[in-house]
Design a protein around this motif. Structure first.
Motif, PDB file in Angstrom:
ATOM      1  N   ALA A  99      -1.358   2.518  14.775  1.00  0.00           N
ATOM      2  CA  ALA A  99      -0.641   1.662  15.724  1.00  0.00           C
ATOM      3  C   ALA A  99      -0.405   0.265  15.148  1.00  0.00           C
ATOM      4  N   ILE A 100      -1.428  -0.318  14.543  1.00  0.00           N
ATOM      5  CA  ILE A 100      -1.287  -1.649  13.944  1.00  0.00           C
ATOM      6  C   ILE A 100      -0.269  -1.612  12.812  1.00  0.00           C
ATOM      7  N   SER A 101      -0.378  -0.602  11.954  1.00  0.00           N
ATOM      8  CA  SER A 101       0.506  -0.506  10.802  1.00  0.00           C
ATOM      9  C   SER A 101       1.955  -0.322  11.218  1.00  0.00           C
ATOM     10  N   TYR A 102       2.199   0.569  12.176  1.00  0.00           N
ATOM     11  CA  TYR A 102       3.588   0.813  12.578  1.00  0.00           C
ATOM     12  C   TYR A 102       4.184  -0.397  13.280  1.00  0.00           C
ATOM     13  N   THR A 103       3.376  -1.082  14.080  1.00  0.00           N
ATOM     14  CA  THR A 103       3.853  -2.277  14.771  1.00  0.00           C
ATOM     15  C   THR A 103       4.189  -3.378  13.771  1.00  0.00           C
ATOM     16  N   THR A 104       3.387  -3.497  12.734  1.00  0.00           N
ATOM     17  CA  THR A 104       3.592  -4.548  11.739  1.00  0.00           C
ATOM     18  C   THR A 104       4.712  -4.215  10.762  1.00  0.00           C
ATOM     19  N   ASN A 105       4.726  -2.979  10.232  1.00  0.00           N
ATOM     20  CA  ASN A 105       5.640  -2.619   9.142  1.00  0.00           C
ATOM     21  C   ASN A 105       6.857  -1.816   9.576  1.00  0.00           C
TER      22      ASN A 105
ATOM     23  N   LEU B 181      -9.222  -9.435   9.158  1.00  0.00           N
ATOM     24  CA  LEU B 181      -9.658 -10.537   8.305  1.00  0.00           C
ATOM     25  C   LEU B 181      -8.495 -11.321   7.714  1.00  0.00           C
ATOM     26  N   VAL B 182      -7.459 -10.619   7.270  1.00  0.00           N
ATOM     27  CA  VAL B 182      -6.375 -11.266   6.551  1.00  0.00           C
ATOM     28  C   VAL B 182      -5.257 -11.736   7.477  1.00  0.00           C
ATOM     29  N   ARG B 183      -4.852 -10.875   8.405  1.00  0.00           N
ATOM     30  CA  ARG B 183      -3.701 -11.202   9.235  1.00  0.00           C
ATOM     31  C   ARG B 183      -4.066 -11.577  10.660  1.00  0.00           C
ATOM     32  N   GLY B 184      -5.317 -11.482  11.024  1.00  0.00           N
ATOM     33  CA  GLY B 184      -5.732 -11.808  12.383  1.00  0.00           C
ATOM     34  C   GLY B 184      -5.579 -13.293  12.688  1.00  0.00           C
ATOM     35  N   GLU B 185      -5.317 -13.589  13.937  1.00  0.00           N
ATOM     36  CA  GLU B 185      -5.123 -14.999  14.310  1.00  0.00           C
ATOM     37  C   GLU B 185      -6.350 -15.562  14.945  1.00  0.00           C
TER      38      GLU B 185
ATOM     39  N   HIS C  55      -2.035   4.099   6.067  1.00  0.00           N
ATOM     40  CA  HIS C  55      -3.056   3.266   6.693  1.00  0.00           C
ATOM     41  C   HIS C  55      -3.933   4.093   7.622  1.00  0.00           C
ATOM     42  N   GLY C  56      -3.398   5.152   8.212  1.00  0.00           N
ATOM     43  CA  GLY C  56      -4.208   6.050   9.029  1.00  0.00           C
ATOM     44  C   GLY C  56      -5.260   6.769   8.208  1.00  0.00           C
ATOM     45  N   ILE C  57      -4.926   7.087   6.975  1.00  0.00           N
ATOM     46  CA  ILE C  57      -5.895   7.735   6.082  1.00  0.00           C
ATOM     47  C   ILE C  57      -7.048   6.780   5.788  1.00  0.00           C
ATOM     48  N   PHE C  58      -6.734   5.499   5.599  1.00  0.00           N
ATOM     49  CA  PHE C  58      -7.778   4.510   5.329  1.00  0.00           C
ATOM     50  C   PHE C  58      -8.461   4.016   6.603  1.00  0.00           C
ATOM     51  N   SER C  59      -7.911   4.291   7.727  1.00  0.00           N
ATOM     52  CA  SER C  59      -8.362   3.973   9.090  1.00  0.00           C
ATOM     53  C   SER C  59      -9.133   2.661   9.222  1.00  0.00           C
ATOM     54  N   TRP C  60     -10.449   2.690   9.344  1.00  0.00           N
ATOM     55  CA  TRP C  60     -11.214   1.486   9.640  1.00  0.00           C
ATOM     56  C   TRP C  60     -11.117   0.444   8.533  1.00  0.00           C
ATOM     57  N   PHE C  61     -10.911   0.869   7.292  1.00  0.00           N
ATOM     58  CA  PHE C  61     -10.755  -0.112   6.213  1.00  0.00           C
ATOM     59  C   PHE C  61      -9.516  -0.974   6.454  1.00  0.00           C
ATOM     60  N   TYR C  62      -8.432  -0.339   6.889  1.00  0.00           N
ATOM     61  CA  TYR C  62      -7.215  -1.100   7.173  1.00  0.00           C
ATOM     62  C   TYR C  62      -7.387  -1.983   8.407  1.00  0.00           C
ATOM     63  N   VAL C  63      -8.067  -1.493   9.419  1.00  0.00           N
ATOM     64  CA  VAL C  63      -8.290  -2.283  10.630  1.00  0.00           C
ATOM     65  C   VAL C  63      -9.081  -3.549  10.295  1.00  0.00           C
ATOM     66  N   VAL C  64     -10.138  -3.414   9.511  1.00  0.00           N
ATOM     67  CA  VAL C  64     -10.946  -4.584   9.129  1.00  0.00           C
ATOM     68  C   VAL C  64     -10.127  -5.522   8.248  1.00  0.00           C
ATOM     69  N   TYR C  65      -9.367  -4.974   7.298  1.00  0.00           N
ATOM     70  CA  TYR C  65      -8.506  -5.793   6.445  1.00  0.00           C
ATOM     71  C   TYR C  65      -7.498  -6.585   7.299  1.00  0.00           C
TER      72      TYR C  65
END
Length: 58
Positions: free
Chosen positions: A26-32, A54-58, A41-51
């Protein structure tokens, strides 16, 4: 050990993995706006969520 406790833990892990994958997609599709990136990003699941947090969170 109690068999119910182990069963509960296995069910919790199963749902945690499924939720992490859905959240990453959901995050990936909304962003990209790309299905291919959402799948990756679904394959990497929680790794992408944490990334993302940390990186793009406000």
């Amino acid at each position: 050990m109690n068999g119910d406790r182990y069963s509960f833990g296995a069910e919790g892990a199963k749902y945690g993995i499924s939720f992490g994958t859905a959240l990453a997609i959901a995050i990936s599709y909304t962003t990209n706006h790309s299905i291919v990136w959402a799948i990756i990003h679904g394959i990497f699941s929680w790794f992408y969520v944490v990334y993302f947090a940390l990186v793009r969170g406000e």
